[in-house]
Design a protein around this motif. Structure first.
Motif, PDB file in Angstrom:
ATOM      1  N   GLN A 179       0.830  -1.204   0.000  1.00 50.05           N
ATOM      2  CA  GLN A 179       0.000   0.000   0.000  1.00 50.05           C
ATOM      3  C   GLN A 179       0.866   1.256   0.000  1.00 50.05           C
ATOM      4  O   GLN A 179       0.605   2.210  -0.757  1.00 50.05           O
ATOM      5  CB  GLN A 179      -0.911  -0.023   1.231  1.00 50.05           C
ATOM      6  N   ASN A 180       1.906   1.259   0.818  1.00 50.55           N
ATOM      7  CA  ASN A 180       2.799   2.410   0.881  1.00 50.55           C
ATOM      8  C   ASN A 180       3.575   2.592  -0.414  1.00 50.55           C
ATOM      9  O   ASN A 180       3.790   3.726  -0.868  1.00 50.55           O
ATOM     10  CB  ASN A 180       3.764   2.263   2.060  1.00 50.55           C
ATOM     11  N   GLY A 183       1.362   4.176  -2.864  1.00 52.12           N
ATOM     12  CA  GLY A 183       1.162   5.568  -2.480  1.00 52.12           C
ATOM     13  C   GLY A 183       2.301   6.457  -2.945  1.00 52.12           C
ATOM     14  O   GLY A 183       2.088   7.604  -3.360  1.00 52.12           O
ATOM     15  N   ARG A 184       3.532   5.921  -2.900  1.00 49.29           N
ATOM     16  CA  ARG A 184       4.687   6.706  -3.352  1.00 49.29           C
ATOM     17  C   ARG A 184       4.630   6.980  -4.849  1.00 49.29           C
ATOM     18  O   ARG A 184       5.286   7.895  -5.348  1.00 49.29           O
ATOM     19  CB  ARG A 184       5.989   5.981  -2.987  1.00 49.29           C
ATOM     20  N   HIS A 188      -3.428   5.768  -4.312  1.00 51.82           N
ATOM     21  CA  HIS A 188      -3.779   5.656  -2.896  1.00 51.82           C
ATOM     22  C   HIS A 188      -4.839   4.574  -2.706  1.00 51.82           C
ATOM     23  O   HIS A 188      -6.015   4.779  -2.959  1.00 51.82           O
ATOM     24  CB  HIS A 188      -4.249   7.015  -2.380  1.00 51.82           C
ATOM     25  N   LEU A 201      -8.530   0.296  -5.297  1.00 51.12           N
ATOM     26  CA  LEU A 201      -8.404   1.624  -5.885  1.00 51.12           C
ATOM     27  C   LEU A 201      -9.706   1.981  -6.578  1.00 51.12           C
ATOM     28  O   LEU A 201     -10.439   1.086  -7.025  1.00 51.12           O
ATOM     29  CB  LEU A 201      -7.274   1.644  -6.921  1.00 51.12           C
TER      30      LEU A 201
END
Length: 438
Positions: A179-180, A183-184, A188, A201
């Protein structure tokens, strides 16, 4: 692209789909955009959005066009969709402009359509129920049998755009890290509520261009499909058969559950689909899978009779549970198509069941919401095979709400997934089977 050019492209894509009525719309769209590399990603999403919106309203738009005596064409469908959404006639005329990539000006007949429909709304109380629900007439009673009083709500959910669900490959990462990582890269995702491996998503997003996808940390897979893999309850020491493996989505999920240990045989009648699975297996770092192309007269299955601990039969089906993603499918399917599928499903179940060892389990699954393809097929199979019985799944990967179930039916309205069905069937141990026969 200008708004007028986007409209022109959407009309061209609808025309291409009309010329290939038996070909899935997404396949037509993929070919259409490959031939037009100049259409960028944002424009592709905008054009696809227009086209899918029209397909979700196909019968209602057609009803209105017939009511005002107009021909049903990609251009009139596009114009009717705009006016019934409340667009002013002047703005619609401006969109139908002349020039390169533009759709060309409205004809006098098309102007009459816009005038006749002005002030109307897409839904109308005079519409037959099948038209309002965007169904072929013959399919309405079958869905009424399945859903009863909740049909309108279920069909409304099946008409909404689908979320984009991902499965995290826990052979390489965990949900939070994946997930992170997304996000980068500006995507999201939220955790799915049912699958322990899922991320979600909203909208059509470029997931395949992200690093987590390219290095095998994530796969695109609806949460409902993940739960079909979960109900298998596979463990590292098992011999597992994915009888209708296709491109290997559920094979990959089971290999992950088995920690890349044990043995999985992924079978299919399509060499192209199995070749697609190879690329996915390599990307995911999976190496406990053997592929086999099923052929007529093949002795592979005979030599492996009653040898698998788990067999997954993800049967070819009507795909009624995937209408959020494939709105054209509801209008392409015929009653004859369904009848032929019912015969094929029963035959596949019978063949696959011969590969289940005594005490082993077979999961029958579809992405259909029709009772005829789901519970009715299971009941008919059990009547033909008294040596099998429905049993609760022992999988700990299932959420609490589904744990210990022998069958589940998922729908967008109830579960926010695609429509999926799964049933767990166990071959009775030899002694139990003999007692039953006596």
């Amino acid at each position: 692209m200008t708004p007028s050019a986007r409209l022109g492209a959407s009309i061209d894509l609808l025309t291409a789909m009309e010329a290939a009525p038996r070909k899935p719309a997404d396949a037509v769209a993929n070919s259409f955009f490959r031939e037009r590399r100049y259409i960028g990603g944002g424009d592709r999403r905008a054009v696809s959005g227009m086209v899918w919106e029209i397909m979700r309203a196909w019968r209602r738009l057609g009803w209105w066009l017939t009511k005002c005596g107009a021909d049903i064409t990609p251009r009139t469908l596009a114009a009717a969709n705009l006016v019934l959404k409340g667009w002013p006639a002047r703005e619609i005329a401006d969109l139908f402009a002349e020039g390169r990539f533009a759709p060309g000006a409205l004809t006098y007949a098309e102007q009459d359509v816009v005038s006749a429909l002005a002030g109307g709304t897409l839904d109308n109380a005079d519409m037959p129920r099948a038209v309002r629900l965007e169904l072929p007439d013959w399919l309405l009673p079958r869905l009424e049998e399945t859903f009863g009083d909740t049909l309108d709500a279920e069909l409304a959910a099946l008409s909404e755009p689908a979320t984009l669900d991902l499965r995290v490959n826990i052979l390489r990462t965990n949900r939070r890290d994946a997930q992170n990582a997304l996000g980068r890269e500006g995507l999201h995702a939220i955790l799915t509520p049912l699958s322990p491996w899922g991320l979600r998503l909203n909208g059509r997003l470029p997931v395949t261009s992200t690093t987590p996808f390219k290095d095998g940390r994530i796969e695109i897979q609806d949460e409902g499909s993940q739960l079909v893999a979960a109900i298998m309850g596979v463990t590292p020491e098992m011999r597992v058969l994915d009888y209708c493996a296709g491109a290997g989505g559920k094979t990959l999920a089971m290999a992950m559950m088995m920690e890349n240990k044990g043995h999985i045989a992924a079978c299919d009648v399509s060499e192209v689909r199995l070749d697609g699975a190879v690329r996915r297996l390599r990307r995911a770092g999976v190496h406990n899978v053997e592929r086999h192309l099923l052929k007529t007269g093949d002795k592979w299955a005979k030599r492996r009779a009653k040898s698998f601990d788990r067999v997954l039969v993800d049967a070819p089906c009507s795909g009624t549970g995937t209408w959020r993603r494939n709105p054209d499918a509801r209008l392409r399917m015929t009653e004859q198509d369904l009848e032929e599928l019912l015969v094929k499903q029963a035959e596949i179940l019978d063949r696959a069941s011969s590969l289940v060892k005594p005490g082993g389990r077979m999961v029958y699954a579809t992405c259909s919401v029709l009772r005829a393809e789901n519970t009715s097929q299971v009941e008919a199979f059990l009547n033909r095979h008294p040596d099998f019985q429905l049993v609760p799944s022992d999988s700990t990967a299932l959420p609490e709400s589904l744990r210990g179930t022998s069958m589940f039916s998922l729908t967008p309205h109830q579960n926010e997934t695609d429509g999926f069905f799964a049933a767990v069937l166990e071959r009775k141990p030899e002694q139990d089977a003999e007692t039953t026969e006596l």
